[in-house]
Motif scaffolding. Structure first.
Motif: not given
Length: 948
Positions: A461-467
């Motif tokens: 989720n962190s990756i998705i939100e920070n893409i």
């Protein structure tokens, strides 16, 4: 998709098999016993059955027997999967019933799935037509052999009893045997055999009732030849209520029936002509129909009501005995199932009495906690409870006692090696005598995996939100948004809450939303990744943007689209930068052919004007002077178009560098500066420097936004380059800066090239003078040859670089003669062979002197070949025709023509006509015909050698 019917009375086993099979692409139907399996199979034919054996109602063996006897079901593959019946003899019996596989629990999932697929594949290859032997025949063969031995033993016993006991004693013993704990099939045959022996000439049949399909099947045939059992079992199957054969009728009415003359009863089936009388007894226990008992005689009127009443008692007792046998069999099965479960369960099963002492300890408990059964029996459960958890255990036991059970409860227990394990416990209270039973599952690894999964989900989720790119997920059914990241919120101007559950038509113009919709459908229809290099979108906060979007469907377990994943990159700035970069790159290409700084600026300005960009350039001739002197502007370009480039001039700009803040910063920091308002520059120039600067400068700053970029070469600022447009943004700075670096290099190179050309020209003239000093009689020869060679090259329309090369080479083509003694060069008479040989080395000497000088033209090679001839008679290499450079072929003709036209120490000038005759005469043989023709045309057009 293949459908698997799973039969097992254990919910956990059903769930595990469902997960395994569905995870491998199978459809799964779950039932809990053989009765339900037959019902499910008849309503929806499966592709394969996998069944446990030990089950209530109807076990797996019975299910297989009935399954393989059913014409509708018998060709469907049947697999036993059991943890109870594991003996080789159990496997042989199961396979004899017609099963395709016998698999022992627990099997590894991949092994189990492999077996399933192999059976299905073999079944498909073999086809239904290849099923050569019904499973029922295999079962019958097995039971025939078993019953033959049993019947022989019973017959011997009955013969012995017949000699010892009287008929009443035999009946009494038969009644006593009704309490036997033998298996149902064994004691039924045993009792009926006794009846036949007691009744002497009578025969007995027993038809068992199958409540599931309301049918009667022949199970025992006493008094007939043994071989007839198999035959009659095939012939005699009766339905409840069916009058044919009378079995179904008696079962329906539940009343005994006497037929004293079978020949006169049309309902009778004459399978054996010897039978003349029959009596039928319904076998009922607890209002449940067990079967029908039939006693037969070869005599007419063999039975009366008294006989029927006496035998009815036997039939009723036999029904009770069968029911009791089935009940005890179920108890035995249940006990075996429980013991098997306890002994084979991977979970710990522990019994605790009212004093919280352990009374039973399973193998699974030993595997989990490390304690042997002997180490834990009689010990308190409290010994295994970590500090701080004891009261929780007591509370759970109290709750279990009050409610009778406690569902899954998570806690911790201590193992023998002192490790603390995470466990799930399920409690059941069985009363004061039996105490508590708890099933304990070790979930330590599961907890670790859950924690890791949670961390991975958080990480994902962190990756998705920070893409940095917009990421969205739509459901495949109606393409509504189900997931949206922060970058998408920033780009579109809508929050996740606003987007959730909505589709494109809720936010974007219809034509735009329709285009998105069609692309979505395209990806979902073909289950393919699609790449959309450019698509325009109207956003709420940023207006129209250009996106690069990629879409791919996310499939479910059946391979059908469930979601649509999309990733969109905002390439609006990139597209604008690409346009600017393309223009600057085109300008950079054109700069390569520009010869002067003014040509370079003209090229750049023309390209930028195509994008509605204007530019200014402020050269800095001397940075130490800390001031500008002139500038170039776009108006100069317009003048160039009208008057010719030579008429363009620099505009004066005697203003200190420090006067304009943006100029000063660009020069000092050697970095580009973005000026949001051109007024900032004008306000610093006017009115302070009005007396020095032309008023028309102000109109050159007509755009609101300006990029000020220093021109830096060799870490030195040589000027300031300004690009102007209302559409410029700070993001354009890298492209303009990169171009400015090329512009600076080109600008500096043009200046250096001009200087270099002057230098090379001076060097060539100096070399020519040195040669003429050695040979004063040929003074001016090289210059005149150069002039003629240049004219010939132009007449032949050679490229400019070749013309320049032949011109320069001609100026010094006799450089090698400095190696020849002066007296030979100026000798008035004919040269001796030795002297001529010395003269012939001058091309080689000239080549050796020049070969290591990096001219822009092949000067050394031109000089080396200028005495080569078309027929190979020249020197020093004897080259022929096209092996000789065109420049050398031109030089050879110009050299001969000039030499014959001029005075020499050994002869007077012969004049052009003589020279012309010479080259025409030897055209093609000695001299290149095209060069000769061009030379003649040059003179015909009025060419004259320059004066010395």
């Amino acid at each position: 998709m293949k459908n698997i019917l799973v039969v097992d009375d254990n919910d956990e086993n059903l769930y595990l098999l469902k997960v395994i099979f569905e995870g491998n692409g199978f459809k799964v139907t779950l039932v809990k016993n053989g009765i339900e399996a037959l019902e499910a199979g008849n309503s929806d034919l499966p592709d394969l059955v996998i069944s446990d054996i030990l089950m209530p109602g109807m076990d797996g063996f019975t299910l297989c027997r009935q399954w393989k006897s059913d014409d509708k079901l018998k060709n469907i593959p049947f697999i036993f999967y059991t943890a109870t019946y594991t003996d080789v003899r159990d496997e042989d019996f199961a396979l004899s019933l017609g099963a395709e596989r016998f698999i022992r629990k627990p099997a590894e999932p991949n092994v189990l799935v492999k077996e399933i697929k192999e059976v299905l594949m073999q079944h498909e290859k073999k086809g239904k037509a290849d099923e050569t032997q019904p499973a029922l025949e295999q079962e019958t063969v097995y039971y025939k052999k078993y019953n033959e031995a049993l019947i022989r033993k019973m017959e011997d016993k009955m013969l012995e009893l017949e000699r010892v006991n009287q008929r009443l004693s035999a009946l009494f013993l038969a009644s006593v045997d009704l309490t036997s704990m033998m298996p149902e099939q064994d004691f039924v045959s045993h009792i009926l055999n006794k009846v036949v022996n007691v009744l002497d000439s009578y025969l007995v049949n027993y038809f068992e009732y199958n409540e599931a399909n309301q049918e009667f099947h022949l199970q025992a045939l006493v008094g007939f030849p043994e071989k007839d059992l198999k035959k009659y079992q095939k012939l005699f199957t009766f339905h409840l209520g069916e009058e044919r054969g009378l079995i179904g009728l008696v079962g329906k009415t539940r009343e005994l029936l006497i037929v004293n003359d079978t020949d006169n009863d049309p309902r009778w089936i004459k399978a054996n002509n010897d039978i003349r009388s029959a009596v039928f007894f319904p076998m009922v226990c607890k209002e449940r129909l067990i079967g029908v008992l039939c006693i037969l005689s070869k005599e007419i009127d063999a039975f009366d009501q008294k006989f029927a009443r006496d035998m009815a008692t036997l039939a009723n007792n036999l029904a009770i005995a069968i029911d009791r046998s089935r009940f005890f069999h179920e108890i035995q099965q249940s006990e075996r199932r429980y013991r098997t479960l306890v002994e084979t369960s991977i979970d710990a099963i522990v019994s605790i009495d009212e004093d919280e002492l352990i009374t039973d300890w399973s193998i699974g408990a030993t595997e989990i906690f490390g304690y042997s059964r002997e180490e834990r029996i009689g010990k308190s459960i409290e010994d295994m409870v970590p500090k701080g958890k004891l009261q929780d255990v007591k509370d759970v036991l109290k709750e279990t006692r009050e409610k009778g059970f406690k569902r899954v409860w998570e806690t911790q227990l201590r193992a023998k090696d002192e490790h603390i394990l995470d466990v799930e416990m399920t409690f059941t209270y069985l009363g004061n005598d039996l105490g508590y039973t708890t099933i304990i599952r070790n979930v330590t690894d599961q907890k670790l995996n859950e924690k890791a999964l949670l961390e991975n989900e958080k990480f994902l989720n962190s990756i998705i939100e920070n893409i940095p790119n917009m990421l969205f997920v739509k459901d495949a059914k109606d393409l509504r948004f189900v997931r949206f990241n922060k970058a998408g919120e920033d780009l579109l101007g809508y929050s996740k809450a606003e987007m959730q559950g909505k589709n494109d038509f809720d936010f974007f113009p219809e034509s735009e939303a329709e285009e998105f919709y069609q692309n979505d459908k395209k990806a979902l229809k073909n289950n393919l990744f699609i790449d959309i290099p450019e698509e325009k979108i109207n956003t709420k906060s940023k207006g129209e943007r250009v996106l690069h979007t990629k879409k791919i469907p996310i499939l479910d377990e059946q391979g059908k689209p469930k979601y649509l994943l999309g990733i969109s990159e905002d390439i609006t700035k990139q597209k604008r930068s690409e346009q600017l970069l393309n223009a600057l790159n085109q300008a950079a290409v054109l700069m390569a052919t520009a010869l002067t700084p003014l040509d370079i600026f003209t090229t750049v300005a023309c390209e930028l004007q195509k994008l509605d960009l204007t530019c200014l350039l402020f050269p800095i001739e001397d940075l130490q002077a800390k001031s500008f002197s002139t500038y170039l502007d776009c108006e100069a370009i317009s003048s160039a178009k009208l008057k010719g480039i030579s008429d363009v001039t620099y505009e004066k700009f005697p203003v200190p560098i420090e006067a304009v803040d943006s100029f000063k910063k660009a020069v000092l920091e050697k970095n580009s500066v973005f000026v949001n308002k051109s007024d900032e520059i004008l306000s610093q120039v006017f009115p302070r420097f009005s007396d020095k600067v032309s008023k028309k400068l102000s109109k050159h700053f007509g755009s609101a936004k300006i990029l000020v970029t220093p021109l830096v070469t060799e870490n030195k600022v040589i000027g300031i380059f300004l690009v102007q447009s209302n559409n410029l943004t700070p993001e354009d700075m890298p492209a303009v800066t990169a171009f400015a670096n090329q512009l600076a290099a080109a600008w500096n190179k043009a200046k250096l090239t001009t200087k270099l050309q002057h230098t090379i020209s001076g060097i060539i003239q100096t070399i020519a003078l040195i040669v003429e000093t050695r040979d004063p009689y040929t003074a001016g020869h090289q210059k005149r040859v150069s002039t003629l060679a240049e004219a010939i090259g132009e007449e032949m329309q050679l490229p400019s670089e070749k013309i320049e090369g032949v011109r320069i080479a001609s100026l010094i083509h006799d450089l090698g003669k400095i190696h020849i003694p002066a007296e030979i060069l100026s000798k008035p008479g004919k040269l001796t062979p030795l002297e001529y040989d010395l003269v012939k080395i001058h091309p080689q000497v000239g080549f050796d002197l020049l070969k290591n000088i990096d001219f822009p033209w092949p000067i050394a090679q031109i000089i080396y070949q200028h005495h080569e001839r078309m027929n190979g008679s020249g020197y020093p290499q004897g080259l022929k025709r096209n092996d000789i450079m065109i420049e050398s072929r031109i030089l050879s003709v110009a050299d001969v023509v000039e030499a014959m036209s001029s005075h020499r120490p050994y002869r007077p000038a012969l004049g052009f006509e003589a020279a012309k005759d010479e080259v025409v005469k030897k055209r093609s043989e000695i001299y290149d015909p095209d060069v000769v023709d061009a030379c003649i045309r040059v003179f015909e057009k009025g060419f004259k050698f320059p004066a010395d």
